[in-house]
Enzyme design. Structure first.
Site, short mmCIF file in Angstrom:
data_model
loop_
_atom_site.label_atom_id
_atom_site.label_comp_id
_atom_site.label_asym_id
_atom_site.label_seq_id
_atom_site.Cartn_x
_atom_site.Cartn_y
_atom_site.Cartn_z
N SER A 1 22.06 -2.47 28.22
CA SER A 1 21.96 -3.25 26.85
C SER A 1 20.85 -4.01 27.01
CB SER A 1 23.13 -4.44 27.27
OG SER A 1 22.69 -5.63 27.66
N GLY B 1 16.57 -3.60 28.61
CA GLY B 1 16.54 -2.10 29.17
C GLY B 1 16.97 -1.06 28.53
N TYR C 1 18.46 -18.94 38.10
CA TYR C 1 17.79 -17.95 37.05
C TYR C 1 16.53 -18.08 37.09
CZ TYR C 1 16.52 -14.94 33.10
OH TYR C 1 15.59 -14.51 32.25
#
Ligand code: LMG
Ligand code: NDP
Ligand code: PMR
Length: 400
Positions: A97, A100, A275
């Site tokens: 998705s 990538g 993150y």
């Protein structure tokens, strides 16, 4: 399809002045940083000079091509007698998705690359490749779950058994868990975002370095996707919670949330911070690879901020209101928005553009979509921290 070696000889390429994309909010200050200043920090111009080194390498290929003939040899004679280069072989993690997938598509479309889509969900990846229109002969899907170190090792084994060479590795996959109240964990018990985005890729890239090193392709590259939000020298990097690895006590403790914190700095769990911290680790790891291995191997190590791809699956865990407002906010207010297609072309450049062979660089693009070498924040370029993150990560993934 064969690639003409001559077509790889870089044209000279230079960028003189960055685009300033601050429009509506110019002069406005956020978290103590003005938007225009921040954009300047993130879009500092620099002149890119072509690497003679690459021409030199292509020269070597030409010389070798008299004898080299079949895959996995780099060159072979085309029917008309010209020296040609075999297809490049690139592994892209998280190619099912977003960035990538768009990168896989951009590379496959050139006919010069075979893309190994390293994905955790085989069916999803197959559907994604089909709906993106990637031709069958240009891709192979292989299973990889970065949240399991066993899966990473299995992937490396399977890849080696496939007999394909490895010319470029792209560490792209990531998870972002901004609304999680409690940490979740990988198979080995590491907090999921740092465990997947950093530790899984750390083991993968360390193991595959050997394979990259064996490749006879003219330009071998290891790319780790970074981000603006991990860089506190930008406005985006100053939106709380900010990235901060602290003294790495949580990482050293294994990020297991039991006897130690699930956060790298040892603090309370915050999914958005985890993150951003993982992206700092990605950028530090790229630089540490460069320091340790560039000279010896000639491999190009690079990171990048592809732009704000506000429509991808990365935001799937965010609240619906955020997902609704984030794309127009980035499109019309910050102007940092890029489409998935455009971001894929950018990453594809870092994979294959002959002018982007410089190692140790964090690439970004200005508003005209011209690439430039960007500045990392102080923490994301801290040499001592990079070494410590490397050494602790080695222990956590079982390499030391
Ligand atoms: C953290 O909050 C969460 O705490 C954390 O759990 C995690 O989810 C993390 O990074 C993810 O976010 C972030 C928080 C920081 O920032 C915000 O989300 C603030 C949102 C404010 C939205 C107001 C925007 C109005 C603009 C309208 C256009 C639509 C765009 C929607 C945008 C959504 C995408 C962001 O916040 C703080 O902790 C500090 C609090 C201070 C907030 C002040 C923010 C200033 C807002 C300015 C926005 C720019 C708009 C200016 C409008 C000018 C118009 C001409
Ligand atoms: P997506 O969610 O669209 O893509 C992430 C990919 O990672 C998916 O293919 C996903 O697989 C895969 N993935 C997640 N967990 C694992 C795992 N455990 N094992 C293997 N694969 C996994 O997000 P983006 O395309 O936006 O993100 C790609 C990269 O770009 C990330 O590194 C992100 O940090 C970076 N980035 C993104 C920006 C943006 O604005 N979107 C900006 C800056 C950087 P699946 O499809 O199965 O879920
Ligand atoms: Mg940000 C130039 C300004 C700019 C850019 C380029 C980004 C990129 N963001 C900018 C500004 C702002 N953001 C401002 C002013 C705010 C407060 C309103 C803001 C908020 C915000 C939130 C809540 N932004 C976010 C979030 C997220 O949840 C995203 C995130 O941090 O994920 C970790 C995000 C992002 N902003 C970006 C980019 C690229 C993201 C996605 C993060 C990434 O992929 O690394």
């Amino acid at each position: 399809m064969a690639l003409q070696a001559a077509s790889l000889v870089p044209a000279s390429f230079s960028i003189t002045k960055e685009g300033n994309c601050g429009v509506s909010l110019r002069g406005t200050t956020f978290f103590g940083l003005s938007l225009s200043d921040t954009l300047k920090a993130d879009f500092t111009s620099s002149t890119l000079t072509c690497k003679r080194e690459f021409q030199h390498k292509v020269g070597i290929v030409r010389a070798q091509s008299v004898v080299a003939t079949t895959t996995p040899g780099v060159t072979k004679a085309a029917p008309e007698g010209k020296k040609t280069l075999r297809k490049g072989s690139v592994v892209v993690t998280g190619a099912s998705s977003g960035l990538g997938l768009a990168t896989a598509k951009a590379l496959a479309e050139t006919g010069k690359w075979h893309v190994i889509m390293a994905c955790r969900d085989f069916l999803k990846a197959e559907r994604a490749a089909k709906s993106a229109g990637i031709a069958k002969e240009n891709y192979t899907i292989m299973h990889l779950d970065l949240a399991s170190l066993d899966s990473v090792r299995q992937f490396v084994d399977n890849f080696r058994r496939s007999g394909r060479p490895l010319d470029v590795l792209v560490c792209n996959a990531a998870v972002y868990l901004p609304t999680a109240r409690e940490p979740t964990f990988t198979a080995q018990g590491f907090e999921l975002s740092v465990g997947t985005n950093h530790l899984g890729h750390f083991l993968l890239s360390r193991l595959l370095l050997e394979d990259l090193n064996k490749s006879d392709y003219p330009s071998k590259r290891l790319i780790i996707v970074g981000s603006i939000t991990g860089n506190t020298n930008t406005l985006a990097g100053n939106v709380p919670p900010k990235a901060n690895l602290g003294d790495l006590r949580g990482l050293a403790g294994g990020l297991n949330g039991l006897n130690t914190s699930a956060m790298i700095d040892g603090g309370a769990f915050d999914g958005a911070k985890a993150y951003k911290d993982s992206k700092v680790c990605n950028m530090l790891t790229m630089q540490e690879f460069h320091r340790r291995y560039h000279e010896e191997t000639g491999i190009t190590f690079a990171s990048l901020y592809p732009g704000c791809i506000a429509t991808t699956g990365l935001f799937r865990e965010h609240i619906p209101l955020f997902r609704l407002l984030f794309p127009p906010f980035q499109k019309y207010i910050t102007k940092g928005f890029v489409s998935e297609d455009e971001s894929g072309k950018r990453l594809a450049q870092v994979v294959s553009d002959p002018s982007l062979t410089k190692s140790g660089v964090y690439w970004s693009w200005n508003k005209d979509s011209a690439s430039f070498e960007n500045q990392l924040s102080q923490e994301a370029s801290d040499v001592d921290k990079a070494r410590k993150v490397w050494e602790i990560s080695e222990k956590l993934v079982g390499l030391a």
